[in-house]
Design an enzyme around this catalytic site. Sequence first.
Site, PDB file in Angstrom:
ATOM      1  N   LYS A  27       0.828  -1.207   0.000  1.00 45.54           N
ATOM      2  CA  LYS A  27       0.000   0.000   0.000  1.00 45.54           C
ATOM      3  C   LYS A  27       0.865   1.262   0.000  1.00 45.54           C
ATOM      4  O   LYS A  27       0.683   2.154  -0.821  1.00 45.54           O
ATOM      5  CB  LYS A  27      -0.904   0.003   1.245  1.00 45.54           C
ATOM      6  CG  LYS A  27      -1.599   1.332   1.493  1.00 45.54           C
ATOM      7  CD  LYS A  27      -2.489   1.291   2.717  1.00 45.54           C
ATOM      8  CE  LYS A  27      -1.809   1.607   4.011  1.00 45.54           C
ATOM      9  NZ  LYS A  27      -1.482   3.022   4.259  1.00 45.54           N
ATOM     10  N   ASN A  28       1.801   1.325   0.934  1.00 44.75           N
ATOM     11  CA  ASN A  28       2.557   2.569   1.092  1.00 44.75           C
ATOM     12  C   ASN A  28       3.479   2.860  -0.085  1.00 44.75           C
ATOM     13  O   ASN A  28       3.805   4.018  -0.341  1.00 44.75           O
ATOM     14  CB  ASN A  28       3.342   2.559   2.411  1.00 44.75           C
ATOM     15  CG  ASN A  28       2.411   2.680   3.609  1.00 44.75           C
ATOM     16  OD1 ASN A  28       1.235   3.007   3.448  1.00 44.75           O
ATOM     17  ND2 ASN A  28       2.919   2.422   4.803  1.00 44.75           N
ATOM     18  N   CYS A 121      -4.946  12.639  12.328  1.00 42.57           N
ATOM     19  CA  CYS A 121      -5.646  11.379  12.091  1.00 42.57           C
ATOM     20  C   CYS A 121      -5.699  10.619  13.404  1.00 42.57           C
ATOM     21  O   CYS A 121      -5.198  11.092  14.414  1.00 42.57           O
ATOM     22  CB  CYS A 121      -4.968  10.572  11.001  1.00 42.57           C
ATOM     23  SG  CYS A 121      -3.399   9.906  11.497  1.00 42.57           S
ATOM     24  N   ARG A 126       0.391  14.231  13.244  1.00 39.02           N
ATOM     25  CA  ARG A 126       1.046  14.021  11.954  1.00 39.02           C
ATOM     26  C   ARG A 126       1.198  15.302  11.122  1.00 39.02           C
ATOM     27  O   ARG A 126       0.588  15.458  10.056  1.00 39.02           O
ATOM     28  CB  ARG A 126       0.320  12.936  11.162  1.00 39.02           C
ATOM     29  CG  ARG A 126       0.302  11.619  11.887  1.00 39.02           C
ATOM     30  CD  ARG A 126      -0.370  10.542  11.118  1.00 39.02           C
ATOM     31  NE  ARG A 126       0.517   9.879  10.183  1.00 39.02           N
ATOM     32  CZ  ARG A 126       0.159   8.826   9.462  1.00 39.02           C
ATOM     33  NH1 ARG A 126      -1.044   8.345   9.571  1.00 39.02           N
ATOM     34  NH2 ARG A 126       1.007   8.261   8.635  1.00 39.02           N
ATOM     35  N   PRO A 127       2.037  16.211  11.594  1.00 39.78           N
ATOM     36  CA  PRO A 127       2.257  17.441  10.823  1.00 39.78           C
ATOM     37  C   PRO A 127       3.072  17.190   9.548  1.00 39.78           C
ATOM     38  O   PRO A 127       3.580  16.093   9.347  1.00 39.78           O
ATOM     39  CB  PRO A 127       3.061  18.312  11.798  1.00 39.78           C
ATOM     40  CG  PRO A 127       3.703  17.362  12.752  1.00 39.78           C
ATOM     41  CD  PRO A 127       2.827  16.150  12.830  1.00 39.78           C
ATOM     42  N   ASP A 313       3.730   0.011  12.212  1.00 40.68           N
ATOM     43  CA  ASP A 313       2.554  -0.561  11.554  1.00 40.68           C
ATOM     44  C   ASP A 313       2.315  -2.029  11.930  1.00 40.68           C
ATOM     45  O   ASP A 313       1.327  -2.620  11.494  1.00 40.68           O
ATOM     46  CB  ASP A 313       2.676  -0.428  10.030  1.00 40.68           C
ATOM     47  CG  ASP A 313       2.462   1.008   9.562  1.00 40.68           C
ATOM     48  OD1 ASP A 313       2.054   1.849  10.380  1.00 40.68           O
ATOM     49  OD2 ASP A 313       2.719   1.293   8.367  1.00 40.68           O
ATOM     50  N   ARG A 405      -9.253   0.337   4.140  1.00 46.12           N
ATOM     51  CA  ARG A 405      -8.260   1.302   3.655  1.00 46.12           C
ATOM     52  C   ARG A 405      -6.990   0.586   3.210  1.00 46.12           C
ATOM     53  O   ARG A 405      -6.358   0.997   2.239  1.00 46.12           O
ATOM     54  CB  ARG A 405      -7.865   2.268   4.780  1.00 46.12           C
ATOM     55  CG  ARG A 405      -8.776   3.432   4.988  1.00 46.12           C
ATOM     56  CD  ARG A 405      -8.115   4.401   5.951  1.00 46.12           C
ATOM     57  NE  ARG A 405      -6.718   4.584   5.569  1.00 46.12           N
ATOM     58  CZ  ARG A 405      -5.696   4.723   6.421  1.00 46.12           C
ATOM     59  NH1 ARG A 405      -5.899   4.732   7.712  1.00 46.12           N
ATOM     60  NH2 ARG A 405      -4.467   4.870   5.994  1.00 46.12           N
TER      61      ARG A 405
HETATM   62  C1  UD1 Z   1       4.421   6.423   6.699  1.00 46.91           C
HETATM   63  C2  UD1 Z   1       3.468   5.302   6.406  1.00 46.91           C
HETATM   64  C3  UD1 Z   1       2.814   4.805   7.693  1.00 46.91           C
HETATM   65  C4  UD1 Z   1       3.888   4.440   8.707  1.00 46.91           C
HETATM   66  C5  UD1 Z   1       4.852   5.593   8.908  1.00 46.91           C
HETATM   67  C6  UD1 Z   1       6.023   5.231   9.818  1.00 46.91           C
HETATM   68  C7  UD1 Z   1       2.685   5.908   4.193  1.00 46.91           C
HETATM   69  C8  UD1 Z   1       1.552   6.304   3.335  1.00 46.91           C
HETATM   70  N1  UD1 Z   1       2.440   5.795   5.496  1.00 46.91           N
HETATM   71  O1  UD1 Z   1       3.643   7.498   7.239  1.00 46.91           O
HETATM   72  O2  UD1 Z   1       2.036   3.651   7.378  1.00 46.91           O
HETATM   73  O3  UD1 Z   1       3.273   4.150   9.949  1.00 46.91           O
HETATM   74  O4  UD1 Z   1       5.397   5.980   7.645  1.00 46.91           O
HETATM   75  O5  UD1 Z   1       6.695   4.121   9.336  1.00 46.91           O
HETATM   76  O6  UD1 Z   1       3.762   5.653   3.696  1.00 46.91           O
HETATM   77  N2  UD1 Z   1       6.375  13.943  11.408  1.00 46.91           N
HETATM   78  C9  UD1 Z   1       6.515  15.269  11.743  1.00 46.91           C
HETATM   79  N3  UD1 Z   1       6.609  16.173  10.726  1.00 46.91           N
HETATM   80  C10 UD1 Z   1       6.585  15.808   9.403  1.00 46.91           C
HETATM   81  C11 UD1 Z   1       6.451  14.457   9.089  1.00 46.91           C
HETATM   82  C12 UD1 Z   1       6.335  13.527  10.099  1.00 46.91           C
HETATM   83  O7  UD1 Z   1       6.545  15.628  12.911  1.00 46.91           O
HETATM   84  O8  UD1 Z   1       6.676  16.689   8.534  1.00 46.91           O
HETATM   85  C13 UD1 Z   1       6.227  12.942  12.490  1.00 46.91           C
HETATM   86  C14 UD1 Z   1       4.877  12.241  12.449  1.00 46.91           C
HETATM   87  O9  UD1 Z   1       3.881  12.990  13.094  1.00 46.91           O
HETATM   88  C15 UD1 Z   1       5.184  10.932  13.137  1.00 46.91           C
HETATM   89  C16 UD1 Z   1       6.633  10.666  12.728  1.00 46.91           C
HETATM   90  O10 UD1 Z   1       7.158  11.901  12.288  1.00 46.91           O
HETATM   91  O11 UD1 Z   1       5.094  11.074  14.522  1.00 46.91           O
HETATM   92  C17 UD1 Z   1       6.760   9.635  11.620  1.00 46.91           C
HETATM   93  O12 UD1 Z   1       6.042  10.050  10.495  1.00 46.91           O
HETATM   94  P1  UD1 Z   1       6.445   9.655   9.010  1.00 46.91           P
HETATM   95  O13 UD1 Z   1       7.667   8.789   9.019  1.00 46.91           O
HETATM   96  O14 UD1 Z   1       6.472  10.884   8.189  1.00 46.91           O
HETATM   97  O15 UD1 Z   1       5.202   8.757   8.589  1.00 46.91           O
HETATM   98  P2  UD1 Z   1       4.272   8.958   7.345  1.00 46.91           P
HETATM   99  O16 UD1 Z   1       5.085   9.227   6.125  1.00 46.91           O
HETATM  100  O17 UD1 Z   1       3.169   9.876   7.688  1.00 46.91           O
END
Ligand code: UD1
Length: 436
Positions: A27-28, A121, A126-127, A313, A405
């Site tokens: 999916k990702n 979410c 998740r910023p 995950d 999803r």
């Molecule tokens: C992706 C995956 C999700 C997985 C996650 C961590 C997809 C579509 N989703 O989510 O299934 O659980 O990786 O392996 O690929 N953060 C910030 N600022 C940012 C970005 C992230 O503070 O700009 C924080 C998030 O709130 C979270 C942490 O960093 O606490 C990890 O997030 P991130 O690695 O970015 O996960 P996603 O890409 O959202």
Amino acid sequence: MSAEGQPILEIWGRASLRGEVQISGAKNSALVLMAGALLCPGDCRLRNVPSLVDITRMSQILTALGVKLNQNNDVLEIDARQINPTKAPYDVVSQLRASFFVIGPLLTRLGMARVPLPGGCAIGARPVDLHVRGLQAMGANVRIESGMVHANVTGKNGKLKGAKIYLDYPSVGATETLIMAATLAEGETKIENAAQEPEVVDLANFCCQMGARISGAGTNTIVITGVEQLHSVNYAVIPDRIEAGTFLVAGAITHSEISLAPVIPQHLAPVIAKLHEMGCRVVTQERDRLQIIPGELRATDIETLPYPGFPTDMQAQFMALLSLSEGDSAISETVFENRFRHAAELNRMGADIRLKGNHALIRGVPFLSGAPVMATDLRASAALVLAGLAAEGKTIVQGLHHLDRGYDNLEGKLQQLGAKLQRINPQSRAEDFRRS
Ligand code: UD1
């Protein structure tokens, strides 16, 4: 049971599973590759695309941007010759965080993008600050107004400029946004403290096959040298390591020997290591096939971490498994701040889980009992299904929109392995009743 008229899943526990399950595309990966297809002013053909609500939502976003899509089973053809970078629809983006990924390709190819903020979410705020700061370092002007991110590149040629970017946290999404943005930028971009997840590597491979110049994906330093233009590609998405991990836990929790294919065993290394610690064996049978041989389950401790650490995950599914393991276990969730909502539901089934901040203390119990439970997020829904398969009696899982999803035909695949479960749509049941 289904007060809101939503479908429910009935699961009869004490299941014994057998056979082999086919693992779908990740999916990702598929989601980010779909966004990556916006980089290409030609035809992109993605194979092994899973059938999921999240993929449908991403398709809706691409369509709104003017992209032509054609789906035939697991093959998705994407023609992004004509795109309008300002049309990402709020109602869909707000339901799919991954849709924010379109900002990188739009900005680097067209010099502008307007994308709604994805919002929070169920598992945390998740910023997207890391995405935005990286794009700014590459010369983008980014303004957030009324929930909308407006980004553009000024200057003679409207092109992003290569930059050295150190990510405060190895965010998967931010690394992917910046890789895509850098492929068509002027000069070299270096991303330090980059995410190393297999899906990041899949994106880099996909972009390289379109003519991008990327090195270091899969390590913490990725270097991208911008090129003028990318070209058409025909690419297969990697197998879903989280779906595969979920089925490994299904084998462990029901004491069943099952095989899974295709998988890339290396992607599951942290999950397999924990299963070994807990008393199960996972055997690589061929290059892309795993078999789980269950054992008496023992407690262990888990800390979720960026790859190659234990994946967040898989945390919920392992919480279900640890609930039925001998002894006391602890889980520390370090990636997301609010990802334990399944604990209360597992406790309804007789688990003994106490929460303290981002730690969960799990005292193994000899059995779980079927109960009505509510899925609170995608992986939580899988954890409840797994618990239901092992429990005594009937479990009823509500909140199936979470499951849909991200799991491609989970019920069908479990049924094929011999599980007894069925989805009940209260509306069709009411119609049957009226007709009779
Ligand atoms: C992706 C995956 C999700 C997985 C996650 C961590 C997809 C579509 N989703 O989510 O299934 O659980 O990786 O392996 O690929 N953060 C910030 N600022 C940012 C970005 C992230 O503070 O700009 C924080 C998030 O709130 C979270 C942490 O960093 O606490 C990890 O997030 P991130 O690695 O970015 O996960 P996603 O890409 O959202």
